[in-house]
Design an enzyme around this catalytic site. Structure first.
Site, short mmCIF file in Angstrom:
data_model
loop_
_atom_site.label_atom_id
_atom_site.label_comp_id
_atom_site.label_asym_id
_atom_site.label_seq_id
_atom_site.Cartn_x
_atom_site.Cartn_y
_atom_site.Cartn_z
N LYS A 104 0.90 -1.40 0.17
CA LYS A 104 -0.07 0.35 0.11
C LYS A 104 0.51 0.97 0.34
CE LYS A 104 -4.34 2.35 2.56
NZ LYS A 104 -4.70 2.26 3.85
N LYS B 99 -2.17 -1.77 -3.60
CA LYS B 99 -3.03 -0.56 -3.28
C LYS B 99 -2.20 1.01 -3.74
CE LYS B 99 -6.59 1.76 -0.59
NZ LYS B 99 -6.81 1.82 0.77
#
Length: 327
Positions: free
Chosen positions: A197, A249
């Site tokens: 992320k 992400k």
């Protein structure tokens, strides 16, 4: 006159041929719909920076998940927006907190039709907006945060969540939460680790969606956008600690990382097409600069082609309907 020896265009000569030889396919069950439920509102509130996306009441959330199930999507990921926040995010593991109440309602509504998933992070519940508790010097306390995550995990599993989305990027979070879930008897509860992320520029609309209280940034725990190998390393560690699924992400700006993670682990790999990706396409389409449907479909197919087994996307229901109509 010399003519071509190789004629790859034969495989592109008609829609039927192109469909038959297509390498990458997308189906509704590979899509997961993120949803926001807000405490203290009596009607859905549209998010200004995400046209078509709303903060839901419990009633409108039930309707939204029923619609998602009817469209054939694979799951829904729930985010809670509480009315009251504090330094340790007390509402996150409160059985009567908005996310846990909503999870129970959604599980009762559609738990047999799709996978009910919950975001496991403190940022929506803290008055400082960080994903963990703070040390006296203002830094995020990794190990103190793990204690809060463990309590959240059990509360979410008790509420009916089938899959916990660990999005906080704390070191050791998968191992600690897996151990806590197993000790509490939730051995079948799935863990989705947001392994890679990135601390990037594509989260702005999401911050509006959850009414984020964040001051500063999350660069001490989320990944530096310049680091691809580090993202792969994080995914391998999470898989070793017991994650059932790992995630990259955002999706679009990190397709190279997604492909490398897919090659490095032998468990499912997902990707999150985040709020900024959504809003950019919606804004360009609203101005008539691009073909909205074509751009949405191409963006999703590109994420699949890079290696995602499933995609979290705010277009999940709409895209699923398109896909079913094309069958």
């Amino acid at each position: 006159m010399s003519f071509p020896t190789h004629r790859p265009r034969r495989l592109r000569q008609s829609p039927a041929v192109r469909r038959l030889v297509r390498e990458t396919h997308l189906v509704p069950s590979q899509l997961v719909l993120p949803l926001f439920v807000r405490e203290g509102i009596d009607a859905p509130v549209e998010i200004s920076s995400m046209p078509g996306v709303h903060q839901h009441t419990l009633d409108s959330l039930r309707r939204a998940v029923a619609e998602a199930a009817e469209a054939g999507v694979g799951g829904v990921m729930l985010f809670g927006v509480p009315a009251v926040r504090d330094a340790v995010g007390s509402g996150a593991d409160d059985p009567d907190g908005i996310l846990n109440v909503a999870t129970a309602a959604v599980a009762a509504e559609v738990g047999d039709a799709l996978v009910v998933q919950t975001d496991l992070c403190l940022d929506e519940f803290t008055d400082h907006g960080h994903c963990g508790v703070l040390a006296p010097d203002g830094s995020v306390d990794n190990d103190g945060t793990l204690e809060r995550y463990a309590a959240m995990a059990v509360a979410q599993a008790q509420a009916g969540s089938a899959l916990l989305g660990l999005s906080g990027m704390m070191d050791g979070q998968v191992a600690v939460i897996r151990g806590e879930l197993d000790a509490a008897g939730f051995t079948d509860t799935l863990i989705l680790a947001y392994a890679a992320k990135y601390a990037g520029a594509f989260y702005g609309p999401f911050r509006e969606a959850v009414d984020s209280q964040l001051k500063g940034d999350r660069r001490t725990y989320q990944l530096d956008p310049g680091n691809g190998r580090e993202g792969v390393k994080e995914a391998v560690i999470d898989a070793e600690e017991g994650a059932d699924i790992v995630m990259v992400k955002p999706a679009g700006p990190y397709l190279d990382v997604l492909a490398e993670v897919r090659a490095a682990v032998d468990i499912p790999v997902w990707a999150y097409q985040v709020s900024g990706e959504y809003s950019m396409i919606e804004a360009a389409a609203a101005n008539g600069w691009i073909d909205r449907r074509a751009a949405i479909q191409e963006s999703l197919l590109g994420i699949r082609r890079a290696g995602a087994d499933a995609i979290l996307t705010y277009w999940a229901v709409e895209a699923a309907r398109w896909l079913r109509a094309e069958l």
